[in-house]
Scaffold this active site. Structure first.
Site, PDB file in Angstrom:
ATOM      1  N   GLU A  73      62.901  90.257  37.587  1.00 14.75           N
ATOM      2  CA  GLU A  73      63.347  90.727  38.914  1.00 14.75           C
ATOM      3  C   GLU A  73      64.859  90.554  39.070  1.00 14.75           C
ATOM      4  O   GLU A  73      65.343  90.013  40.067  1.00 14.75           O
ATOM      5  CB  GLU A  73      62.605  89.976  40.026  1.00 14.75           C
ATOM      6  CG  GLU A  73      61.095  90.090  39.935  1.00 14.75           C
ATOM      7  CD  GLU A  73      60.374  89.337  41.040  1.00 14.75           C
ATOM      8  OE1 GLU A  73      60.997  89.063  42.081  1.00 14.75           O
ATOM      9  OE2 GLU A  73      59.186  89.028  40.862  1.00 14.75           O
TER      10      GLU A  73
ATOM     11  N   ASP B 192      68.622  90.817  39.901  1.00 19.40           N
ATOM     12  CA  ASP B 192      69.677  91.409  40.721  1.00 19.40           C
ATOM     13  C   ASP B 192      70.768  90.368  40.892  1.00 19.40           C
ATOM     14  O   ASP B 192      70.575  89.189  40.591  1.00 19.40           O
ATOM     15  CB  ASP B 192      69.174  91.946  42.070  1.00 19.40           C
ATOM     16  CG  ASP B 192      68.329  90.948  42.846  1.00 19.40           C
ATOM     17  OD1 ASP B 192      68.499  89.727  42.666  1.00 19.40           O
ATOM     18  OD2 ASP B 192      67.480  91.378  43.643  1.00 19.40           O
TER      19      ASP B 192
ATOM     20  N   ASN C 127      54.957  84.031  36.582  1.00 16.56           N
ATOM     21  CA  ASN C 127      56.265  84.515  37.035  1.00 16.56           C
ATOM     22  C   ASN C 127      56.795  83.607  38.142  1.00 16.56           C
ATOM     23  O   ASN C 127      56.046  83.200  39.028  1.00 16.56           O
ATOM     24  CB  ASN C 127      56.108  85.951  37.565  1.00 16.56           C
ATOM     25  CG  ASN C 127      57.429  86.621  37.862  1.00 16.56           C
ATOM     26  OD1 ASN C 127      58.330  86.637  37.027  1.00 16.56           O
ATOM     27  ND2 ASN C 127      57.557  87.204  39.048  1.00 16.56           N
TER      28      ASN C 127
ATOM     29  N   GLU D 174      54.989  82.593  41.505  1.00 21.84           N
ATOM     30  CA  GLU D 174      55.657  81.610  42.361  1.00 21.84           C
ATOM     31  C   GLU D 174      54.747  80.436  42.737  1.00 21.84           C
ATOM     32  O   GLU D 174      54.552  80.120  43.906  1.00 21.84           O
ATOM     33  CB  GLU D 174      56.226  82.281  43.604  1.00 21.84           C
ATOM     34  CG  GLU D 174      57.254  83.349  43.268  1.00 21.84           C
ATOM     35  CD  GLU D 174      57.785  84.086  44.489  1.00 21.84           C
ATOM     36  OE1 GLU D 174      57.401  83.720  45.615  1.00 21.84           O
ATOM     37  OE2 GLU D 174      58.575  85.026  44.315  1.00 21.84           O
TER      38      GLU D 174
ATOM     39  N   HIS E  32      66.885  86.267  40.324  1.00 18.18           N
ATOM     40  CA  HIS E  32      67.648  86.692  41.495  1.00 18.18           C
ATOM     41  C   HIS E  32      68.873  85.770  41.567  1.00 18.18           C
ATOM     42  O   HIS E  32      68.758  84.614  41.982  1.00 18.18           O
ATOM     43  CB  HIS E  32      66.818  86.566  42.768  1.00 18.18           C
ATOM     44  CG  HIS E  32      65.620  87.457  42.801  1.00 18.18           C
ATOM     45  ND1 HIS E  32      65.733  88.819  42.887  1.00 18.18           N
ATOM     46  CD2 HIS E  32      64.290  87.176  42.752  1.00 18.18           C
ATOM     47  CE1 HIS E  32      64.511  89.354  42.907  1.00 18.18           C
ATOM     48  NE2 HIS E  32      63.626  88.384  42.810  1.00 18.18           N
TER      49      HIS E  32
END
Length: 767
Positions: free
Chosen positions: A431, A433, A367, A324, A402
């Site tokens: 990651e 979802d 990432n 990030e 996400h």
């Protein structure tokens, strides 16, 4: 989310990548068991204490949300100071609780956020969880409430309220309440459904992130091992966990996480080495407390990377080296973190160089989140392009992904994947979802069928896209395995969300079935040909078996069309005899079929009226029962009882006696307690007696003092929460006990508990 608190050992601070604890806001249910209600109406602070030892707690009329008194907390000097209550004896591992309280700030106070938190005292140190929060004000009361599942026992548990951003703010608290939700029984996984890692074996590896408590739970660990070929420890490889103090490495938790993956033959993704969050503040300060020099920062970075990566050199194949770092609003596209403030873009180069030196064979990734957004995607692309041009060893780009059902579009995700393909790097979905909300304000108490279908459709389309781009993607990792363990139940707000492929009880959702390409199992059809045959004081029911049914549930009503109450569940045959009925009265029945997926609709209704001599004197009194303790093999028996008066006249309680039948299972003396009774625990007397019958050799008889008063016409006693134990606290075996039924977690008319009025049996059937 588990977080740190001043002066305590730092554990699992939540951030954008943290899988949160199992908690969510939800309404309280009438089927819950009340454990505690503090309203301070006795004019005392009851058992509440100041968490910091300096707070001043008083029962004050000015702090009353209802009644005459509430709890006023003054004297706070730190953000974590506040009222605390020891709840060690109330909370049991594996159980879910509803916890709530009403909060307000004193007149003239500025608005501020208050957290309801839980402290776990363990041999390894203290852990802290913020389980709910609310914006409090001086103008009105606000309710903080949450459901919380205790994952593991602790030496001591304490619930407390704090205002981290307002350390000197007084707090008003009233009507604090704790309830235990009905125990739904043990969680088991579906062993015979397709394994995700096998379904996608020819396309890419499939992984999940996890927290360490999940690998200590049998069902959770089995699900992770069955379905996922790669695993990502969610927090224990981050800097605050691995090196909380300079040069002091704490690697026990990370060892356990990595060992789990290795033992299960899974690839382990290391997450993460360098991040603006969850990095201790000492990393950025020198011995004088000033901002560290670039040279000192690099010295610490290199030592940290070499130690952590070196320890897992043979076990962790891929690392998120930096995490990030992008801020598309900045001219150079980089986040203005402490790392950047000290070293600029160069710290990213150094991180990858140190990582390559520490493990030449590891795959090194950068990432980030929202890489589908064109501006952010371009900023990340430009950075990777610059670094690769300098020879910085970047092997891959991680797309957190996400997302939500409503956005982004699949086209945006696809365009991002295609963009980075031009750089010749590997790509991971790191990651994944899929939240169900389109904004940060909506709130649902259940997952609607239409959203289930929309989510399943988007998951299918998303994995179809991943398969289409399998030449670009080598791994897809979900950020969590089940809806009960998702960070989205606490971020961006505390609310229920259902973003993953398995539900809270680890059962495959429609989203799972959509991506594996198999039709989801269905609940059975309603039973057909239901027949009711009347006898003396009983009705025999029979029906045709439903295909796929595992058991049947029978319900009865006093009027055609209901309302129905459950008579029996878990019936494995195709017949059942309902006994203890009143002759001459018509009863109405429906039956439903049940399997692992759920229950069928109700069958067509039938009716029958028993005839002949009554098996018991007719009357207007009814005993209801629910299992307060559904564990059939522990050291207590916990029936909860309620007596209803359906007649037109009040009934004096001192003329009634209730008997609950069970097997004593040994020769030890028995003890009994009334943990709580609406009519007053001291008004309920208990004696034990013997009986001969199937499933019973002993009964406990409840009688009532004159002070218990009357049950009014149309009224009821309310909860009578009984608890039985042997003198030596050895276990009972209740599974065959006459009066016990673990399925009855809500009050149900129950004829296997008998009621006597002035010596005459007026309800129930004796064993």
């Amino acid at each position: 989310m588990i977080r740190s608190s001043a002066g305590r050992k730092r554990r699992r601070i939540a951030g954008i990548c943290l899988a949160a604890a199992l908690l969510w806001t939800a309404p309280v249910s009438a089927a819950n068991t009340l454990l505690l209600q503090d309203d301070f109406e006795d004019g005392t602070v009851q058992d509440w204490k100041g968490r910091g030892g300096v707070e001043i707690l008083t029962a004050s009329p000015g702090a009353a949300h209802s009644g005459s008194y509430g709890l006023q907390v003054d004297g706070r000097t730190k953000g974590w100071h506040g009222p605390a209550l020891d709840v060690t004896s109330l909370l049991k591992a594996g159980q879910t609780y509803a916890i709530s309280g009403w909060l307000k700030l004193p007149a003239g106070s500025p608005n501020g956020k208050i957290y309801m938190s839980l402290q776990h005292s363990l041999a390894s140190g203290e852990q802290y969880e913020q389980i709910a929060s609310a914006a409090a004000a001086s103008s009105s009361w606000v309710k903080i409430e949450a459901q919380y599942k205790l994952r593991a026992s602790a030496d001591r548990l304490s619930v407390y309220f704090e205002a981290p951003d307002f350390p000197a703010q007084s707090i008003l608290l009233d009507d604090f309440r704790m309830e235990q939700l009905p125990d739904p029984g043990p969680v088991t996984i579906e062993e015979n459904i397709p394994s995700l890692k096998e379904v996608f074996a020819g396309d890419f590896t499939v992984g999940t992130a996890f927290e360490n408590f999940e690998i200590t739970q049998d069902a959770d660990s089995k699900l992770i091992a069955k379905h996922f070929g790669t695993v990502t420890p969610g927090n224990v490889l981050k800097w605050d966990s691995t090196e909380p103090q300079e040069g002091v490495f704490d690697l026990a938790d990370s060892d356990a996480a990595v060992d789990f993956g290795v033992k299960n033959g899974q690839q382990v993704r290391g997450h993460t080495l360098i991040w603006h969050s969850q990095t201790p503040s000492w990393v950025f300060r020198d011995a004088s407390g000033n901002r560290a020099s670039k040279e000192l920062l690099y010295e610490r970075m290199q030592k940290h990377i070499e130690t952590v990566m070196g320890r897992y050199k043979d076990a962790v194949e891929t690392w998120d080296v930096v995490n990030e770092v992008i801020d598309a609003s900045q001219p150079d596209g980089l986040r203005r973190s402490e790392w950047y403030a000290i070293a600029g873009e160069e710290y990213i180069e150094k991180a990858f160089e140190f990582a390559r030196q520490a493990d030449p064979d590891a795959k090194l990734f950068i990432n980030d989140y929202n890489t589908h957004e064109p501006a952010k995607s371009q900023a990340l692309y430009n950075l990777v392009q610059r670094l690769k041009a300098k020879g910085v060893p970047i092997d891959g780009v991680g797309h957190q992904t996400h997302i939500r059902i409503a956005f982004p579009s699949l086209q945006e995700i696809d365009q991002s994947l295609l963009k980075f393909a031009a750089l010749g790097v590997d790509q991971h979905i790191t990651e994944l979802d899929m939240g169900v909300y389109s904004n940060d304000t909506d709130r649902l108490d259940a997952f609607p069928d239409d959203l289930k279908k929309q989510q399943a459709a988007k998951y299918k389309a998303l994995f179809d896209l991943f398969r289409k781009r399998k030449n670009l993607i080598s791994n897809v990792t979900l950020w969590g395995k089940d809806d009960g363990n998702t960070w989205l139940r606490s971020f961006p707000v505390s609310r229920l969300d259902w973003p993953l492929l398995f539900d809270e009880r680890l059962q495959a959702k429609a989203a799972y079935w959509s991506i594996v390409g198999s039709p989801a199992p269905e609940a059975p059809a309603a039973p057909a040909n239901l027949i009711a045959t009347a006898g003396s004081s009983q009705v025999r029911l029979s029906w045709t078996a439903s295909a796929g049914a595992v058991s049947y549930t029978l319900k009865r009503a006093a009027a055609s069309g209901g309302p129905y109450t459950m008579v029996a569940s878990g019936v494995t045959g195709t017949s059942y005899t309902d006994t203890g009925l009143t002759n001459g009265t018509t009863y109405y029945y429906v039956v439903s079929a049940v399997n692992d997926v759920g229950a069928s609709p109700d069958s067509a209704q039938v009716s029958a009226a028993p005839t002949g001599s009554a098996g018991q004197p007719p009357g207007s009194l009814v005993v209801q029962y629910r299992a307060g303790n559904t564990n059939a093999a522990d050291n207590t028996i916990g029936p909860h009882l309620n007596i209803k008066n359906q007649g037109a006249s009040p009934v004096k309680l001192s003329g009634l006696k209730v008997r609950y039948y069970f097997t004593k299972d040994g020769s030890q003396p028995l003890n009994s307690w009334v943990d709580w009774a609406q009519i007053g625990s001291s008004n309920v007397l208990r004696t034990f007696g013997t009986v001969t019958g199937t499933g019973a050799d002993t009964y406990v008889e409840l009688s009532f003092t004159d002070s218990a008063g009357f049950i009014p016409a149309g009224g009821q006693t309310g909860d009578i929460q009984l608890r039985l134990a042997k003198a030596d606290w050895t276990a009972f075996q209740e599974s065959g006990d006459y009066s016990f039924d673990a399925s009855k977690t809500a009050y149900t008319d129950w004829i296997k508990v008998t009621l006597y009025q002035n010596g005459l049996l007026v309800w129930g059937v004796q064993p």
